[in-house]
Design a protein around this motif. Structure first.
Motif, PDB file in Angstrom:
ATOM      1  N   MET A   1       0.765  -1.489   0.135  1.00  0.00           N
ATOM      2  CA  MET A   1      -0.181   0.204  -0.149  1.00  0.00           C
ATOM      3  C   MET A   1       0.663   1.088  -0.375  1.00  0.00           C
ATOM      4  O   MET A   1       0.798   2.272  -0.520  1.00  0.00           O
ATOM      5  N   ASN A   2       1.802   1.356   0.430  1.00  0.00           N
ATOM      6  CA  ASN A   2       2.853   2.710   0.875  1.00  0.00           C
ATOM      7  C   ASN A   2       3.764   2.437   0.139  1.00  0.00           C
ATOM      8  O   ASN A   2       3.684   2.118  -0.906  1.00  0.00           O
ATOM      9  N   GLY A   3       3.909   4.093  -0.462  1.00  0.00           N
ATOM     10  CA  GLY A   3       5.305   4.384  -0.929  1.00  0.00           C
ATOM     11  C   GLY A   3       4.363   4.830  -2.255  1.00  0.00           C
ATOM     12  O   GLY A   3       3.130   5.312  -2.304  1.00  0.00           O
ATOM     13  N   PRO A   4       5.764   5.805  -2.689  1.00  0.00           N
ATOM     14  CA  PRO A   4       4.624   6.386  -4.450  1.00  0.00           C
ATOM     15  C   PRO A   4       4.178   5.973  -5.545  1.00  0.00           C
ATOM     16  O   PRO A   4       3.535   6.434  -6.067  1.00  0.00           O
ATOM     17  N   SER A   5       4.287   3.973  -5.226  1.00  0.00           N
ATOM     18  CA  SER A   5       4.297   3.510  -6.099  1.00  0.00           C
ATOM     19  C   SER A   5       2.658   2.200  -5.391  1.00  0.00           C
ATOM     20  O   SER A   5       2.531   1.604  -5.475  1.00  0.00           O
ATOM     21  N   GLY A   6       3.006   2.777  -4.478  1.00  0.00           N
ATOM     22  CA  GLY A   6       1.091   2.142  -3.665  1.00  0.00           C
ATOM     23  C   GLY A   6       0.405   1.756  -3.986  1.00  0.00           C
ATOM     24  O   GLY A   6      -0.122   2.821  -4.343  1.00  0.00           O
ATOM     25  N   CYS A   7      -0.136   0.896  -3.443  1.00  0.00           N
ATOM     26  CA  CYS A   7      -1.627   0.900  -4.114  1.00  0.00           C
ATOM     27  C   CYS A   7      -2.452   2.050  -3.551  1.00  0.00           C
ATOM     28  O   CYS A   7      -3.591   2.665  -4.014  1.00  0.00           O
ATOM     29  N   LEU A   8      -2.023   2.478  -2.888  1.00  0.00           N
ATOM     30  CA  LEU A   8      -2.601   3.515  -1.947  1.00  0.00           C
ATOM     31  C   LEU A   8      -2.482   4.866  -2.596  1.00  0.00           C
ATOM     32  O   LEU A   8      -3.708   6.092  -2.870  1.00  0.00           O
ATOM     33  N   ALA A   9      -1.506   5.322  -2.701  1.00  0.00           N
ATOM     34  CA  ALA A   9      -1.362   6.742  -4.225  1.00  0.00           C
ATOM     35  C   ALA A   9      -1.735   6.413  -5.148  1.00  0.00           C
ATOM     36  O   ALA A   9      -2.205   7.551  -6.369  1.00  0.00           O
ATOM     37  N   VAL A  10      -1.761   5.152  -6.064  1.00  0.00           N
ATOM     38  CA  VAL A  10      -1.772   4.941  -7.014  1.00  0.00           C
ATOM     39  C   VAL A  10      -3.940   4.942  -7.138  1.00  0.00           C
ATOM     40  O   VAL A  10      -3.831   5.874  -8.394  1.00  0.00           O
ATOM     41  N   SER A  11      -4.048   4.478  -5.898  1.00  0.00           N
ATOM     42  CA  SER A  11      -5.700   4.390  -6.545  1.00  0.00           C
ATOM     43  C   SER A  11      -5.978   6.125  -6.145  1.00  0.00           C
ATOM     44  O   SER A  11      -7.161   6.167  -6.649  1.00  0.00           O
ATOM     45  N   ARG A  12      -5.518   6.607  -4.884  1.00  0.00           N
ATOM     46  CA  ARG A  12      -6.227   8.253  -5.207  1.00  0.00           C
ATOM     47  C   ARG A  12      -5.723   8.990  -6.615  1.00  0.00           C
ATOM     48  O   ARG A  12      -6.831   9.924  -6.496  1.00  0.00           O
ATOM     49  N   GLY A  13      -4.268   8.499  -7.129  1.00  0.00           N
ATOM     50  CA  GLY A  13      -4.617   9.198  -8.250  1.00  0.00           C
ATOM     51  C   GLY A  13      -5.082   9.275  -9.493  1.00  0.00           C
ATOM     52  O   GLY A  13      -5.936   9.779 -10.069  1.00  0.00           O
TER      53      GLY A  13
END
Length: 235
Positions: free
Chosen positions: A93-105
């Protein structure tokens, strides 16, 4: 300013959509999805910081008589327990390419949920209202009313600041203090006077910044519509 501010009620669907997208991303990476819990609450949403009902101190009689200066439970919304996250899920989930960042993007992109202009106007209007002669006069009337009841407060926000909100529930003294506060607000017409002054200030600021405010609202509406679609479709 309520229609231009980002409040918890406006982002509940966005939070749900983000969870759906995160889980879809985790599955694509062969990571088990995060199970959303519905058990007993372990954390709660923060109350709306811009809610008119607390802007000048508590003003709802039924809440004041029951909770004093404490926030009523309803202010925290429906709380849910925090989902358990494994080390594998957290790493994915974490990090600039994590799932959280990807989903928010994917959901928000380069648009903005918040409106700095709206927040600035809300803050500015409140501070300017404190300098207005009408507000000064009605606060003085409230202070005089409270003095007759044995209190020496310069204003309702001082009365609120003196309450011990660290306790789990209000004591008898707090309930008496809040009831006296409310009584003086009613008899002096403090809330209606103060609100009218601040609304006038906000109306002028809204007229100056209407284009930016409308743009922010339009962007938020697009995000919320996309979030609603994701929730309806389940991803």
């Amino acid at each position: 300013m309520q229609k231009y501010l980002l409040t918890p009620s406006k982002i509940s669907g966005i939070r749900s959509a983000t969870n759906i997208l995160v889980n879809a991303c985790l599955r694509q990476r062969n990571v088990p999805p995060i199970k959303q819990t519905t058990g007993e609450a372990s954390q709660q949403n923060n109350p709306d910081p811009y809610e008119v009902g607390r802007r000048y101190g508590p003003i709802v009689k039924s809440d004041i008589l029951t909770y004093g200066y404490h926030l009523p439970p309803a202010w925290f919304g429906s709380a849910t327990a925090s989902p358990k996250v494994s080390a594998q899920q957290e790493a994915a989930m974490n990090g600039p390419s994590g799932c959280l960042a990807v989903s928010r993007g994917e959901l928000i992109g380069d648009r903005s949920l918040d409106s700095p202009v709206a927040r600035q106007i809300s803050s500015k209007s409140f501070m300017e209202s404190l300098k207005d002669p009408k507000v000064k006069a009605v606060i003085a009337d409230w202070s005089s009313c409270m003095a007759k009841k044995g209190y020496s407060y310069t204003g309702p926000l001082q009365a609120l600041s003196k309450a011990d909100l660290r306790s789990s529930k209000p004591g008898a003294k707090e309930l008496r203090d809040a009831a006296a506060d409310y009584s003086c607000k009613v008899s002096t017409h403090l809330i209606s006077t103060w609100q009218a002054v601040e609304t006038s200030i906000q109306d002028k600021e809204i007229a100056k910044h209407l284009s930016a405010l409308k743009k922010a609202n339009a962007q938020r509406a697009q995000i919320m519509a996309k979030a609603d679609k994701i929730v309806r479709q389940g991803g």
